[in-house]
Design a protein around this motif. Structure first.
Motif, PDB file in Angstrom:
ATOM      1  N   ASP A   1      37.729  35.734  49.500  1.00 13.10           N
ATOM      2  CA  ASP A   1      38.011  35.495  48.227  1.00 13.10           C
ATOM      3  C   ASP A   1      38.865  34.851  47.585  1.00 13.10           C
ATOM      4  OD1 ASP A   1      35.707  38.233  47.170  1.00 13.10           O
ATOM      5  OD2 ASP A   1      36.466  38.396  49.161  1.00 13.10           O
ATOM      6  N   GLN A   2      38.741  33.854  46.851  1.00 13.10           N
ATOM      7  CA  GLN A   2      39.781  32.840  46.117  1.00 13.10           C
ATOM      8  C   GLN A   2      40.792  33.926  45.656  1.00 13.10           C
ATOM      9  OE1 GLN A   2      38.678  30.553  43.036  1.00 13.10           O
ATOM     10  NE2 GLN A   2      40.417  29.108  43.231  1.00 13.10           N
ATOM     11  N   VAL A   3      40.641  34.929  44.764  1.00 15.10           N
ATOM     12  CA  VAL A   3      41.643  35.725  44.346  1.00 15.10           C
ATOM     13  C   VAL A   3      42.665  36.333  45.501  1.00 15.10           C
ATOM     14  CG1 VAL A   3      40.399  35.762  42.039  1.00 15.10           C
ATOM     15  CG2 VAL A   3      40.108  37.804  43.728  1.00 15.10           C
TER      16      VAL A   3
ATOM     17  N   ASN B   1      35.144  34.209  40.716  1.00 16.78           N
ATOM     18  CA  ASN B   1      35.781  34.013  41.762  1.00 16.78           C
ATOM     19  C   ASN B   1      34.866  33.052  42.653  1.00 16.78           C
ATOM     20  OD1 ASN B   1      37.610  34.907  44.081  1.00 16.78           O
ATOM     21  ND2 ASN B   1      36.094  36.009  44.833  1.00 16.78           N
TER      22      ASN B   1
ATOM     23  N   SER C   1      31.535  41.866  45.116  1.00 14.12           N
ATOM     24  CA  SER C   1      31.019  40.396  44.617  1.00 14.12           C
ATOM     25  C   SER C   1      29.416  41.059  44.121  1.00 14.12           C
ATOM     26  CB  SER C   1      30.676  39.738  45.680  1.00 14.12           C
ATOM     27  OG  SER C   1      32.296  39.220  46.282  1.00 14.12           O
TER      28      SER C   1
ATOM     29  N   GLY D   1      36.703  44.656  42.854  1.00 15.73           N
ATOM     30  CA  GLY D   1      36.299  43.106  43.337  1.00 15.73           C
ATOM     31  C   GLY D   1      35.241  42.944  44.299  1.00 15.73           C
TER      32      GLY D   1
END
Length: 284
Positions: free
Chosen positions: A212-214, A139, A121, A119
């Motif tokens: 992070d949204q996830v 994301n 970015s 994950g």
């Protein structure tokens, strides 16, 4: 007697010559072997991975749902499943190596790991530091709180709000790049992990977390007291896989494998298992 002495001397000289020849051969053979090992060590990119038959993935093993430990201590997550599927497509073994996220650059450059896949970015400094694959997941960087009275509809509303986030994270970098940073910097606390940031919020030490949204939504689904997602967010946050700078052929191989997984439906199945929907992409 003289003839006997000369014969013995001749035999001694012959033996010495043979020993010298053997020693020379051994040195030459040793040098050749060393050169072969050096050539192997100097392989880079896909040739290096293909030669050893293994891709060592560096990850933060506390970043759910991308890569984390389950109740049995086993590594699980979306990125774990996707990386294993990529390994099958490429015909190589995938090994996961938990790392200190703050030391990921050193881990990669020293070849202790072959890529950073957790994950990660896409940020300007990472585009500069690594060879990145195409973006494979969309994301956002969002703000979450346990306080139903806290309203953040714009960046200006963050003035005076105490915030927690993870050290060296995309959330932190995104905040620092935002024009509101000078006004909120003093109110931001960095924690070693997002779990620590959430605990700090639960303990009242910060009012909200930037995450992070996830990860935030996954954590929220497993919390008894639910967090609220604030109206304002810091925008899209695409994920990519980081290879050593210049190893474009390795990045290309990973891209090709992910595209094949998209085409045959495997990527969608993995995404739906973890997120309930298909959010896998592959774009520059």
């Amino acid at each position: 007697m003289k003839k006997k002495f000369l014969a013995m001397a001749a035999c001694l000289l012959l033996a010495m010559a043979c020993l010298a020849g053997c020693s020379s051969d051994e040195k030459q053979g040793g040098a050749a072997g060393t050169t072969g090992n050096n050539d192997q060590q100097e392989l880079t990119g896909w040739a290096y991975i293909e030669n050893k038959g293994e891709l060592i993935v560096g990850l933060d093993d506390a970043f759910a749902p991308m890569g984390f430990r389950d109740e049995n201590g086993e590594l699980v997550g979306f990125d774990i499943d996707l990386a294993n599927a990529v390994g099958e497509k490429l015909g190589i073994k995938v090994t996961f190596q938990p790392i200190d996220w703050d030391a990921k650059d050193m881990e990669l450059s020293s070849k202790r790991i072959d890529c950073i896949w957790n994950g990660m970015s896409v940020l300007p400094e990472r585009i500069e530091a690594y060879t990145l694959t195409k973006k494979y997941l969309n994301n956002k960087i969002i703000i979450m709180t346990l306080d139903p009275e806290l309203k953040v509809a714009s960046a200006e509303d963050l003035a005076g709000v105490t915030l927690g986030t993870q050290v060296s994270s995309a959330a932190l970098s995104t905040m620092q790049a935002n024009e509101v940073w000078p006004e909120i910097e003093a109110n931001v606390t960095e924690y070693g992990t997002y779990d620590e940031a959430i605990l700090a919020m639960q303990g009242g030490r910060v009012q909200a977390i930037v995450v992070d949204q996830v990860l935030g939504e996954y954590k929220n689904a497993n919390m008894e007291t639910k967090m609220q997602v604030c109206e304002f967010d810091f925008g899209d946050d695409f994920y990519a896989i980081g290879c050593r700078k210049g190893e474009t052929d390795l990045a290309d191989k990973i891209n090709e494998a992910i595209q094949a997984l998209i085409d045959d439906g495997t990527a969608a199945t993995i995404s739906e298992n973890w997120f309930g929907t298909n959010i896998v992409i592959l774009q520059d």
